[in-house]
Write an enzyme that holds these catalytic residues in place. Structure first.
Site, mmCIF file in Angstrom:
data_model
loop_
_atom_site.group_PDB
_atom_site.id
_atom_site.type_symbol
_atom_site.label_atom_id
_atom_site.label_comp_id
_atom_site.label_asym_id
_atom_site.label_seq_id
_atom_site.Cartn_x
_atom_site.Cartn_y
_atom_site.Cartn_z
ATOM 1 N N VAL A 12 0.942 -1.087 0.122
ATOM 2 C CA VAL A 12 -0.076 0.123 -0.091
ATOM 3 C C VAL A 12 0.912 1.366 0.088
ATOM 4 C CG1 VAL A 12 -1.997 -1.042 1.128
ATOM 5 C CG2 VAL A 12 -0.107 -0.227 2.713
ATOM 6 N N ASP A 13 0.360 2.224 -0.788
ATOM 7 C CA ASP A 13 1.090 3.770 -0.648
ATOM 8 C C ASP A 13 0.615 4.206 0.625
ATOM 9 O OD1 ASP A 13 2.519 5.723 -1.580
ATOM 10 O OD2 ASP A 13 0.903 6.672 -2.609
ATOM 11 N N LYS A 14 1.572 4.914 1.181
ATOM 12 C CA LYS A 14 1.275 5.797 2.282
ATOM 13 C C LYS A 14 0.056 6.990 2.122
ATOM 14 C CE LYS A 14 3.979 8.712 4.121
ATOM 15 N NZ LYS A 14 3.000 10.022 4.055
ATOM 16 N N THR B 226 -3.755 6.486 1.204
ATOM 17 C CA THR B 226 -4.236 5.048 1.371
ATOM 18 C C THR B 226 -4.353 4.952 2.795
ATOM 19 O OG1 THR B 226 -3.225 4.243 -0.778
ATOM 20 C CG2 THR B 226 -3.902 2.569 0.991
#
Length: 671
Positions: free
Chosen positions: A335-337, A340
């Site tokens: 996951v991208d920070k 998200t």
């Protein structure tokens, strides 16, 4: 007349007519048996010949009705079998056709009628159930609005939804459906977006907010400028995507199709060999009937249609059966920070002054002047704060040079301004004599993103922005683990200290920080080399290479992006993090149902084969059990269409708001 024609052309007309003919045949046969046993007359022997002749004629009539039942039910089956043969396909219809025709030839009319009648009933039930499993698509079509109220020449006009023009103002009143995709230009209201995002809580809409066709107003009055009409609406794209996905074949289904192409001829060869060896035609015909792979053939598509339909109702678009199967194997999620795990709305939190000759406002002014020409998301909170404090830059910098992974270099009034991390200062030879690195590290350890501001080779200050962690991010990570995901990985371009602070708060298993877009791709590829089936959640822009490399690319908040709806392997229409573990859990349950269905189908065939060779299983009994197995397979798949404990209809924050409203309502009632 139209209703009668609809019934005649429907799925149930053939089995109903065939069933009535079978009942008539049995009734005639029963009457014939009663006539043959009449013994009330003492001169019965004088009339015996007449009674026998009458009984024979009636029995023949019973056979005619039974044969008619077989013809009515079997005609369509034979036609399909012939068409398949002309296309060089040997299918289930051919097995049933040969068995029924063979039974007629040897005079076993009851078996011929029973086999074709039961097969026709099974076909009608399959069609009806598949239509029901496609109910999600039907529901989406049903929510499409028919009419719209538009503002033309200062007057309100009701027109068909398809006749609304782009850029036209549409009025959405309380209780009405939104007829177009558009942007709110005036008014406020609460919109129920369940048909698009799967969320049951109405969303407040104000000026500049986006609304979607097919959603419904639950209060207020909105003026909406149409930006998407007809086939260009989000709802139309969802319907198109779901329709394609439900028809797309999974790898397992493709294998079953190839298997059945060999299996069906093999059954015919087995039946022929058994008939020749045993000299028993009935045995050969019975083998043809019980060898039908009907349950096996339908076991996969019915599960896929049900699973994808259930997902669509919950605001999850899965691209097709192949992606559904792959999603069930996911062992790692990247996951991208920003956007998200966090809300994606960073705010300026700190301004640290390093140059004694300057103050806080001057550091902010230089930072804003440098960021005025930047497209980076972190530029927005700096500019917003500068505007709020009256030091917004006038115009834009002379030149702006982005340095990937480090920051930007701007020319502001002939002076060089750097804003970024310590490696940017090192690259441009800026000596840190004012503890800029130490201040940055302190801010980063608190979960904030620091940016050092340097003017003409001298560090003058540090600004820091912070993005709020989503309330349900920790719950999402926990549910991913519960769904069988072994590892949740964060991929971010932010610094290690910031990433670690976010990771600790959310329960992330593995952190990769200070990454460029190509670095994210390398991490995804490395996880795949380690044996992981990986899903990548990103925004589709900076994360495009990693999304393309991952086994499953996931787009969040896809309702506002036509590209995401059409291209993402899994598109989460809303902005609910908990939809991610829900989609993986649903994929796993769907694949489990597929395997169960295959097992049921194979066990049924094996048991029937054993019963035939052991004695006691006739053609009609075989077909009855065969159709029962088809119904069991369908019923098993239909379980996927129900909501259960695995469903995450709303995040914790929304559940809290509902609880608060309920509590407030109870207080009012008590008063």
């Amino acid at each position: 007349m139209n209703r009668l024609q609809k019934w005649v052309n429907g799925n149930w007309s053939v089995p109903v007519v065939s069933g009535v003919l079978i009942i008539i045949s049995f009734a005639v046969q029963r009457l014939a048996g009663g006539a043959a046993n009449l013994t009330v007359s003492p001169q019965w022997w004088l009339d015996a010949g007449a009674h026998a002749t009458h009984a024979s004629a009636v029995f023949t009539l019973a056979d005619v009705f039974m044969l008619a039942a077989a013809v009515v039910a079997g005609y369509g089956i034979v036609v399909k079998a012939v068409r398949a043969l002309l296309s060089r396909v040997i299918g289930i219809d051919l097995l049933v056709s040969v068995a029924a025709i063979g039974a007629v030839i040897i005079g076993n009319f009851w078996e011929a009628a029973a086999v074709t009648f039961l097969f026709a009933i099974g076909h009608a039930l399959e069609a009806a159930t598949l239509n029901k499993t496609r109910s999600a698509l039907a529901e989406l079509v049903a929510v499409a609005p028919d009419f719209a109220v538009v503002l033309r020449d200062g007057e309100q006009l009701e027109v068909p939804a398809g006749q609304v023009r782009m850029g036209e103002i549409v009025l959405v009143k309380n209780g009405a459906k939104v007829p177009v995709d558009g942007q709110v230009v005036a008014g406020t209201g609460a919109i129920d977006e369940a048909s698009i995002t799967g969320e049951s809580i109405p969303v407040e809409k104000v000026k500049s907010d986006q609304v979607f066709a097919g959603t419904a107003s639950r209060g207020g009055f909105l003026q909406v400028m149409a930006t998407g009409i007809g086939a260009d609406t989000t709802l139309a794209r969802i319907i198109h995507r779901v329709e394609e996905a439900q028809d797309a074949k999974a790898k397992t289904q493709a294998f079953i199709d190839r298997f059945s192409r060999w299996y069906t001829p093999a059954v015919m060869v087995l039946a022929l060999a058994a008939g020749l060896i045993s000299r028993d035609v009935v045995l050969a015909l019975t083998l043809l009937v019980i060898g039908c792979p009907g349950a096996l053939v339908i076991s996969i598509p019915v599960a896929i249609v049900a699973g994808i339909g259930r997902a669509a109702r919950n605001g999850i678009l899965i691209k097709g059966g192949e992606y559904l199967e792959t999603s069930a194997k996911i062992t790692a999620v990247a996951v991208d920070k920003t956007g998200t795990l966090t809300e994606g709305r960073p705010q300026l939190t700190d301004i640290v002054v390093l140059d004694p000759a300057l103050n806080r406002t001057e550091v902010l002014r230089w930072a804003a002047a440098a960021e005025a020409g930047s497209e980076h998301p972190l530029a927005r909170p700096i500019l917003d704060t500068a505007r709020a404090e009256g030091v917004a830059p006038e115009g834009i910098p002379g030149t702006v040079t982005p340095v990937p992974g480090k920051g930007i270099v701007s020319d502001v009034g002939g002076q060089q301004v750097l804003i970024g991390n310590p490696p940017l200062l090192d690259q441009y030879g800026v000596h840190d004599d004012s503890d800029a690195a130490q201040a940055s590290e302190s801010l980063a350890s608190a979960g904030k993103t620091p940016m050092i501001v340097a003017v003409d080779g001298t560090a003058i200050g540090v600004v820091a922005v912070a993005d709020q962690i989503r309330q349900d991010a920790p719950e999402m990570v926990a549910r991913l683990h519960d769904a069988g995901v072994e590892k949740v990985v964060m991929l971010t371009g932010d610094t290690r200290l910031v990433a670690e602070a976010i990771g600790k708060a959310t329960g992330i298993d593995e952190i990769h920080a200070s990454l460029l877009p190509e670095d994210k791709l390398d991490v995804v590829a490395q996880l795949q080399r380690e044996g992981h089936v990986i899903a990548m959640v990103g925004d589709g822009v900076n994360d495009a290479p990693a999304l393309a490399t991952a086994n499953i690319g996931v787009a969040m908040g896809a309702a506002g992006s036509a590209v995401a709806v059409e291209t993402a392997d899994i598109a989460l229409m809303g902005d609910n993090l908990l939809k991610l573990p829900e989609s993986i859990g649903l994929a796993k349950r769907t694949v489990a149902v597929m395997r169960q269905n295959i097992t049921i189908a194979l066990i049924t065939v094996v048991v029937l084969l054993a019963g035939v060779f052991a004695g006691g299983v006739t053609m009609s009994v075989g077909m009855l059990v065969h159709e029962a197995s088809v119904l069991v397979v369908i019923a098993n798949a239909m379980r996927l269409t129900r909501n259960d404990k695995h469903s995450t209809a709303m995040p914790k924050s929304q559940r809290t708001r509902i609880k608060e409203r309920e509590t407030a309502g109870e207080a009012v009632d008590a008063a």
